[in-house]
Design a protein around this motif. Structure first.
Motif, PDB file in Angstrom:
ATOM      1  N   ARG A  91       9.858 -13.637   3.294  1.00  0.00           N
ATOM      2  CA  ARG A  91       9.988 -13.107   1.936  1.00  0.00           C
ATOM      3  C   ARG A  91       9.896 -14.226   0.897  1.00  0.00           C
ATOM      4  O   ARG A  91      10.245 -15.368   1.175  1.00  0.00           O
ATOM      5  N   GLY A  92       9.431 -13.852  -0.292  1.00  0.00           N
ATOM      6  CA  GLY A  92       9.327 -14.828  -1.372  1.00  0.00           C
ATOM      7  C   GLY A  92       8.109 -15.724  -1.268  1.00  0.00           C
ATOM      8  O   GLY A  92       8.004 -16.717  -1.986  1.00  0.00           O
ATOM      9  N   LYS A  93       7.169 -15.382  -0.416  1.00  0.00           N
ATOM     10  CA  LYS A  93       5.965 -16.195  -0.213  1.00  0.00           C
ATOM     11  C   LYS A  93       4.702 -15.493  -0.714  1.00  0.00           C
ATOM     12  O   LYS A  93       3.602 -15.972  -0.487  1.00  0.00           O
ATOM     13  N   GLY A  94       4.866 -14.337  -1.354  1.00  0.00           N
ATOM     14  CA  GLY A  94       3.709 -13.603  -1.844  1.00  0.00           C
ATOM     15  C   GLY A  94       3.120 -12.627  -0.836  1.00  0.00           C
ATOM     16  O   GLY A  94       2.135 -11.954  -1.121  1.00  0.00           O
ATOM     17  N   TYR A  95       3.739 -12.526   0.340  1.00  0.00           N
ATOM     18  CA  TYR A  95       3.201 -11.641   1.373  1.00  0.00           C
ATOM     19  C   TYR A  95       3.395 -10.159   1.040  1.00  0.00           C
ATOM     20  O   TYR A  95       2.616  -9.326   1.488  1.00  0.00           O
ATOM     21  N   GLY A  96       4.426  -9.840   0.264  1.00  0.00           N
ATOM     22  CA  GLY A  96       4.639  -8.444  -0.114  1.00  0.00           C
ATOM     23  C   GLY A  96       3.462  -7.923  -0.929  1.00  0.00           C
ATOM     24  O   GLY A  96       2.904  -6.866  -0.636  1.00  0.00           O
ATOM     25  N   THR A  97       3.068  -8.679  -1.922  1.00  0.00           N
ATOM     26  CA  THR A  97       1.920  -8.302  -2.753  1.00  0.00           C
ATOM     27  C   THR A  97       0.659  -8.228  -1.914  1.00  0.00           C
ATOM     28  O   THR A  97      -0.116  -7.265  -2.004  1.00  0.00           O
ATOM     29  N   ARG A  98       0.450  -9.225  -1.067  1.00  0.00           N
ATOM     30  CA  ARG A  98      -0.764  -9.248  -0.233  1.00  0.00           C
ATOM     31  C   ARG A  98      -0.748  -8.123   0.805  1.00  0.00           C
ATOM     32  O   ARG A  98      -1.789  -7.554   1.123  1.00  0.00           O
ATOM     33  N   THR A  99       0.441  -7.765   1.309  1.00  0.00           N
ATOM     34  CA  THR A  99       0.539  -6.654   2.258  1.00  0.00           C
ATOM     35  C   THR A  99       0.172  -5.341   1.585  1.00  0.00           C
ATOM     36  O   THR A  99      -0.579  -4.534   2.139  1.00  0.00           O
ATOM     37  N   MET A 100       0.682  -5.122   0.382  1.00  0.00           N
ATOM     38  CA  MET A 100       0.380  -3.881  -0.325  1.00  0.00           C
ATOM     39  C   MET A 100      -1.101  -3.811  -0.701  1.00  0.00           C
ATOM     40  O   MET A 100      -1.709  -2.739  -0.660  1.00  0.00           O
ATOM     41  N   ALA A 101      -1.697  -4.937  -1.047  1.00  0.00           N
ATOM     42  CA  ALA A 101      -3.141  -4.973  -1.338  1.00  0.00           C
ATOM     43  C   ALA A 101      -3.938  -4.675  -0.066  1.00  0.00           C
ATOM     44  O   ALA A 101      -4.918  -3.921  -0.102  1.00  0.00           O
ATOM     45  N   ALA A 102      -3.507  -5.239   1.064  1.00  0.00           N
ATOM     46  CA  ALA A 102      -4.186  -4.971   2.341  1.00  0.00           C
ATOM     47  C   ALA A 102      -4.039  -3.499   2.726  1.00  0.00           C
ATOM     48  O   ALA A 102      -4.966  -2.901   3.288  1.00  0.00           O
ATOM     49  N   LEU A 103      -2.893  -2.916   2.402  1.00  0.00           N
ATOM     50  CA  LEU A 103      -2.684  -1.498   2.681  1.00  0.00           C
ATOM     51  C   LEU A 103      -3.655  -0.644   1.862  1.00  0.00           C
ATOM     52  O   LEU A 103      -4.198   0.341   2.361  1.00  0.00           O
ATOM     53  N   GLU A 104      -3.890  -1.025   0.622  1.00  0.00           N
ATOM     54  CA  GLU A 104      -4.862  -0.297  -0.196  1.00  0.00           C
ATOM     55  C   GLU A 104      -6.265  -0.385   0.426  1.00  0.00           C
ATOM     56  O   GLU A 104      -7.002   0.608   0.440  1.00  0.00           O
TER      57      GLU A 104
END
Length: 157
Positions: A100-113
């Motif tokens: 967490r806190g490494k930008g993976y949340g944003t990148r995960t949600m973008a990959a999900l899209e």
């Protein structure tokens, strides 16, 4: 660095299920929905209802989130076809604590899209507990809109 989704195998699902069952029960207690004494039983009932065939349950997709070859979290996605429209609902998405806190949340949600586009999914929905401010901010940043509110007020305790 590339975020991908790897389907869970039976062993990964069993570990996920055991961990998530307790976490889900705790979230409902924290939100004030369930009493602590009944929470685990209620969580088990809901999980068994939603995933009667475990990792093989139809229309439910359980993935390990990968950053290149490293496992960094999990995601549970339900996909339903309604007429010509295919929609998805995120039952759970969580990054490992140390990721967490490494930008993976944003990148995960973008990959999900991107995954949704590849599967002709037109809409993704989700639920977030109000006390999970970090997730709420992420979803808002990613363009998710609030569709309803469920509210309560404690009168006495």
């Amino acid at each position: 660095m590339t975020i991908t989704f790897q389907p869970m195998d039976e062993e990964q699902f069993n570990a996920y299920y055991a961990t998530k069952l307790h976490a889900y029960a705790r979230e409902h207690v924290k939100a004030g929905n369930w009493d602590k004494g009944e929470a685990l039983e209620k969580a088990e009932k809901q999980f068994k209802l939603l995933l009667p065939e475990g990792v093989e349950t139809e229309d439910h997709h359980l993935f390990i989130i990968k950053n290149d070859d490293e496992s960094i979290g999990t995601i549970w996605l339900y996909v339903k076809q309604t007429g010509q429209d295919k929609q998805a609902f995120i039952y759970d998405v969580e990054l490992d604590e140390n990721q967490r806190g490494k930008g993976y949340g944003t990148r995960t949600m973008a990959a999900l899209e991107e995954y949704a586009k590849s599967q002709s999914i037109s809409r993704i929905g989700l639920h977030v507990f109000a006390h999970n401010e970090r997730a709420l901010k992420l979803y808002q940043k990613m363009g998710y809109e609030t569709k309803s509110y469920q509210m309560s007020k404690t009168i006495f305790f």
